[in-house]
Design a protein around this motif. Structure first.
Motif, PDB file in Angstrom:
ATOM      1  N   TYR A  77      32.112  41.153   9.434  1.00 57.38           N
ATOM      2  CA  TYR A  77      30.928  40.300   9.521  1.00 57.38           C
ATOM      3  C   TYR A  77      31.230  38.941   8.946  1.00 57.38           C
ATOM      4  O   TYR A  77      31.793  38.870   7.867  1.00 57.38           O
ATOM      5  CB  TYR A  77      29.760  40.930   8.757  1.00 57.38           C
ATOM      6  N   PRO A  78      30.880  37.889   9.571  1.00 55.93           N
ATOM      7  CA  PRO A  78      30.329  37.798  10.913  1.00 55.93           C
ATOM      8  C   PRO A  78      31.440  37.873  11.950  1.00 55.93           C
ATOM      9  O   PRO A  78      32.571  37.486  11.679  1.00 55.93           O
ATOM     10  CB  PRO A  78      29.649  36.435  10.926  1.00 55.93           C
TER      11      PRO A  78
ATOM     12  N   TYR B 137      33.779  36.760  15.048  1.00 51.88           N
ATOM     13  CA  TYR B 137      34.284  35.423  15.357  1.00 51.88           C
ATOM     14  C   TYR B 137      35.251  35.459  16.529  1.00 51.88           C
ATOM     15  O   TYR B 137      35.781  36.507  16.879  1.00 51.88           O
ATOM     16  CB  TYR B 137      34.966  34.796  14.135  1.00 51.88           C
TER      17      TYR B 137
ATOM     18  N   LEU C 265      32.016  31.327  14.896  1.00 55.84           N
ATOM     19  CA  LEU C 265      31.464  32.446  14.143  1.00 55.84           C
ATOM     20  C   LEU C 265      30.011  32.645  14.542  1.00 55.84           C
ATOM     21  O   LEU C 265      29.255  31.672  14.618  1.00 55.84           O
ATOM     22  CB  LEU C 265      31.523  32.170  12.638  1.00 55.84           C
TER      23      LEU C 265
ATOM     24  N   VAL D 100      26.656  33.255  13.513  1.00 58.59           N
ATOM     25  CA  VAL D 100      25.905  33.162  12.256  1.00 58.59           C
ATOM     26  C   VAL D 100      24.407  33.067  12.530  1.00 58.59           C
ATOM     27  O   VAL D 100      23.705  32.249  11.938  1.00 58.59           O
ATOM     28  CB  VAL D 100      26.390  31.979  11.389  1.00 58.59           C
TER      29      VAL D 100
ATOM     30  N   PHE E 239      21.229  31.878  10.132  1.00 57.74           N
ATOM     31  CA  PHE E 239      21.621  30.943   9.081  1.00 57.74           C
ATOM     32  C   PHE E 239      21.307  29.520   9.533  1.00 57.74           C
ATOM     33  O   PHE E 239      21.473  29.182  10.705  1.00 57.74           O
ATOM     34  CB  PHE E 239      23.116  31.046   8.768  1.00 57.74           C
TER      35      PHE E 239
ATOM     36  N   LEU F  20      25.271  27.333   4.938  1.00 61.18           N
ATOM     37  CA  LEU F  20      26.674  27.500   5.310  1.00 61.18           C
ATOM     38  C   LEU F  20      27.548  26.507   4.567  1.00 61.18           C
ATOM     39  O   LEU F  20      27.148  25.368   4.332  1.00 61.18           O
ATOM     40  CB  LEU F  20      26.849  27.314   6.817  1.00 61.18           C
TER      41      LEU F  20
ATOM     42  N   GLY G  51      28.562  31.967   3.907  1.00 58.94           N
ATOM     43  CA  GLY G  51      27.146  31.929   4.228  1.00 58.94           C
ATOM     44  C   GLY G  51      26.368  32.500   3.060  1.00 58.94           C
ATOM     45  O   GLY G  51      26.676  33.591   2.582  1.00 58.94           O
TER      46      GLY G  51
ATOM     47  N   LYS H 149      22.741  33.571   1.981  1.00 63.57           N
ATOM     48  CA  LYS H 149      21.406  33.857   2.482  1.00 63.57           C
ATOM     49  C   LYS H 149      20.497  34.136   1.295  1.00 63.57           C
ATOM     50  O   LYS H 149      20.684  35.089   0.559  1.00 63.57           O
ATOM     51  CB  LYS H 149      21.446  35.070   3.423  1.00 63.57           C
TER      52      LYS H 149
ATOM     53  N   ASN I 226      21.468  39.751   7.769  1.00 61.98           N
ATOM     54  CA  ASN I 226      21.178  38.488   7.077  1.00 61.98           C
ATOM     55  C   ASN I 226      21.727  38.602   5.671  1.00 61.98           C
ATOM     56  O   ASN I 226      20.994  38.654   4.706  1.00 61.98           O
ATOM     57  CB  ASN I 226      19.667  38.222   7.035  1.00 61.98           C
TER      58      ASN I 226
END
Length: 159
Positions: A36-37, A39, A53, A55, A58, A63, A76, A78, A93
């Motif tokens: 994750y994530p 790509y 990627l 995302v 987001f 980022l 990232g 969150k 998330n």
């Protein structure tokens, strides 16, 4: 995990010391990476690349992209202020960190966030001094050491 002996590869190679650590890192960390994530790495042209990627969810402020010592790191963060109740949560998330090892002379030139995809554009610009060049071979019968000796003699006369 068993380590791989790379010494046969180095018999005819000079300056690839970093390769062993990259291979070792890839072999040991590939099992730990959670995927994750997701790509893609795309070749745009001979010396241009793009990393995309996924995302979703987001925004730009969450980022962070950094390059340090040949490693591109995308993070990232969150921060959810809202408490939500999910019956099912299939969209991740969560905070992430993704690292990419860059080859020598690969530079990040651009980053763009559009429709949930973060696309980072890279270019490989080899300095002029590092590009291949032809070396002419003199065919006048003189040995290279004789030329060096003649040069030292002439320099001695000038001084």
């Amino acid at each position: 995990m068993n380590s791989i002996d790379l010494s046969p590869l180095y018999r005819n190679s000079i300056g690839f010391d970093r390769l062993a650590s990259l291979i070792d890192h890839a072999l040991t960390s590939e099992n730990a990476v959670n995927g994750y994530p997701p790509y893609n790495i795309e070749v745009l042209s001979d010396n241009r690349y793009a990393i995309s990627l996924a995302v979703a969810g987001f925004v730009q402020e969450e980022l962070d992209i950094q390059v340090e010592k040949g490693v591109l790191t995308v993070r990232g963060h969150k921060n959810s202020d809202e408490e939500r109740k999910y019956l099912y949560q299939g969209i991740a998330n969560r905070t992430f960190e993704r690292k990419f090892n860059l080859a020598d002379y690969v530079e990040v030139i651009d980053a763009d966030l559009f429709n949930g995809l973060l696309t980072i554009t890279l270019v490989k610009e080899i300095p002029e001094a590092m590009k291949p060049k032809s070396i002419s071979i003199n065919n006048n019968g003189k040995v290279l050491e004789h030329k060096a000796e003649e040069k030292r003699t002439k320099e001695g006369e000038v001084a």
